[in-house]
Enzyme design. Structure first.
Site, short mmCIF file in Angstrom:
data_model
loop_
_atom_site.label_atom_id
_atom_site.label_comp_id
_atom_site.label_asym_id
_atom_site.label_seq_id
_atom_site.Cartn_x
_atom_site.Cartn_y
_atom_site.Cartn_z
N CYS A 174 1.21 -1.12 -0.16
CA CYS A 174 -0.05 -0.18 -0.17
C CYS A 174 0.86 1.06 0.23
O CYS A 174 0.58 2.36 -0.49
CB CYS A 174 -0.87 0.42 1.39
SG CYS A 174 0.18 -0.31 2.85
N HIS A 204 1.46 5.63 9.68
CA HIS A 204 0.79 4.02 9.24
C HIS A 204 -0.29 3.45 10.20
O HIS A 204 0.57 3.78 10.82
CB HIS A 204 2.17 2.89 9.10
CG HIS A 204 1.58 2.22 7.79
ND1 HIS A 204 0.10 1.04 8.09
CD2 HIS A 204 0.98 1.92 6.57
CE1 HIS A 204 -0.69 0.39 6.98
NE2 HIS A 204 0.57 0.81 5.92
#
Length: 493
Positions: free
Chosen positions: A295, A322
């Site tokens: 991602c 994150h």
């Protein structure tokens, strides 16, 4: 502002609301014919009245034009009256081009004349996007697997493209089917499933919006007979992350009825890593094993790519803030990696990311010029990439932001890179965003001309899954004529 002017807001809204409402059945009818409508790259199909109105508002704010439902509805109405074959159609760009012609005068064509000319290459062209629907199997059904299922079901269209036929799971309890259906139906982050889900215990199936999805239980990816379930030449999406090299992933291809496999994690060894919009044009049907990378890689490579092409990056550091992932512990417990054993909801956790190394695979010129690290934070979804870059040429904040905004609206990267100028946006505002990343223009810093800081938000779950589906669509050979001619292919998810 005069009181009379203020009184005009509500009637104006109601008129535009009525037009957006009238657009929905037209968009739906076109979608079932595989004519997919967008507005500057943002999907219009399967959207509510207010969603469509918000999209128009977004375009007015970011593209700085006067596009509204008053202009786009007549164009859509004229399009719906044509005998169109499958196509990807950007209603926003068609409308704004006609608006420009009208503003310039000189005998601008009527809406009907203009639309017929723009769509001439797809009128009567009833060629399916695929000769045969592509069977798809999800191997695994965790966070990524369930979102991929939602996307595949949503994008069934006329049933001529990707078809989710099965989900492979490890053996579970007697009520496993019911629990799996419930997890697909409800999601604490992404909200309820848009549609209906039925449980067929007798046939071990989920029936989601009419799609029959068989649940297959197996602990070995190489011993499944998909053909006994009527599944042939299947494209397997392995979202477990257990196997990431060619030897491990090739086990899938030993199963009868399996044709190709893509893993939703960075590939190791000789497994090609693909990011939609960057190197997805290099895909070949002859390839049997791929990776959709990570991602974070999907989020940062599009930004780095366009910035490097325009300004050239001398060197830089990437810090990803994150969201925590299922790999971490809810409470302090043993973990094989440093720090990740500490409670994810209670701590900021410094950890490593291989994003800077993977970037060189996509952008070889940047090899050895970037470093990276990550901080896991106590939020369940949406992450932030902080790109601290030194450029080889000088720029200003206004120039850099204008460039990134234009890339998001008018370039081949419009499905990868989004842009916002919101003054109050925070991470939760980007849940469900379908782009690989969203550049936060308000946060951009330019210091000394060539030292820049770019902040890019990304839904590390849903946005990433959209990128995976775009790769799968391209790999399956799905290709649509584009309207208007000259707009770049944007990916379909």
């Amino acid at each position: 502002m005069a009181l009379e002017s203020l009184d005009a807001y509500f009637p104006d809204w109601k008129e535009r609301e009525a037009l957006a409402e009238a657009m929905i059945p037209l968009i739906g009818t076109l979608y079932r014919k595989n004519v997919v409508t967008y507005c500057f790259g943002r999907a219009l199909y399967n959207q509510s009245v207010t969603d469509i109105m918000r999209t128009h508002r977004f375009v007015r704010q970011v593209a700085e034009n006067e596009l509204s439902e008053f202009e786009s509805y007549p164009v859509l109405k004229a399009i719906s009256n044509l005998d169109l074959g499958p196509a990807h159609l950007d209603l926003g760009q068609i409308t704004t081009r006609h608006m420009e012609l009208c503003e310039n005068g000189n005998g601008a064509p009527s809406v009907e004349e203009y639309v017929a000319k723009e769509c001439s290459h797809v009128i009567g062209r009833h060629v399916k996007p695929l000769a045969q629907p592509q069977d798809v199997v999800l191997y695994g059904f965790g966070r990524i697997g369930r979102l991929l299922a939602r996307l595949l079901i949503e994008k069934t269209g006329g049933g001529d493209q990707l078809r989710l036929r099965a989900i492979v799971l490890r053996s579970g309890p007697k009520d496993d089917l019911e629990k799996r259906g419930s997890l697909l139906r409800r999601d604490s982050v992404h909200g309820p499933f848009k549609g209906t889900i039925r449980i067929d215990d007798e046939n071990q199936c989920l029936i989601a919006n009419g799609n029959v999805i068989r649940l297959i239980y197996s602990d070995d990816p190489g011993t499944i007979d998909y053909e006994q379930y009527g599944i042939h030449n299947a494209l397997i999406i392995d979202n477990t992350g257990v196997w990431r090299d060619e030897e491990g992933l090739s086990r899938h291809l030993q199963s009868k009825g399996a044709d190709r496999v893509i893993v939703t994690a960075p590939g190791k060894g000789t497994v090609p890593n693909i990011v939609s919009g960057i190197n997805s044009n290099d895909l070949s049907h002859n390839q049997k094993i791929l990776s959709a990378s990570s991602c974070t890689t999907n989020a940062i490579v599009p930004v780095l790519n366009v910035v490097d092409e325009r300004f050239r990056i001398a060197h830089g550091h990437i810090e990803t803030v994150h969201a925590y992932t299922p790999d971490q512990n809810l409470t302090d417990n043993f973990h094989r990696k440093d720090r990740r054993g500490r409670s994810a909801p209670l701590n900021l956790v410094i950890t490593e990311t291989g994003a800077s190394k993977v970037v060189a695979h996509f952008l070889p010129r940047l090899e050895g010029r970037l470093t990276s690290n990550a901080i896991r934070v106590p939020t369940p979804n949406v992450s932030l990439a902080c790109l601290n870059l030194t450029l080889e040429s000088d720029t200003t904040k206004e120039e850099l932001n204008t460039f990134l905004r234009d890339v998001s609206l008018f370039s081949p990267m419009q499905r990868q890179l989004d842009y916002t100028q919101g003054t109050e946006v925070v991470s939760s505002d980007f849940v469900g965003n379908r782009h690989a990343c969203v550049v936060d223009g308000r946060a951009t810093i330019v210091d000394g001309g060539n030292r820049v800081q770019i902040y890019a938000w990304y839904d590390n779950e849903f946005g990433y899954c959209c990128q995976v589906i775009r790769v799968v669509q391209k790999w399956a050979g799905i290709k649509y004529p584009l309207v208007p001619v000259g707009i770049e292919e944007m990916g379909f998810a």
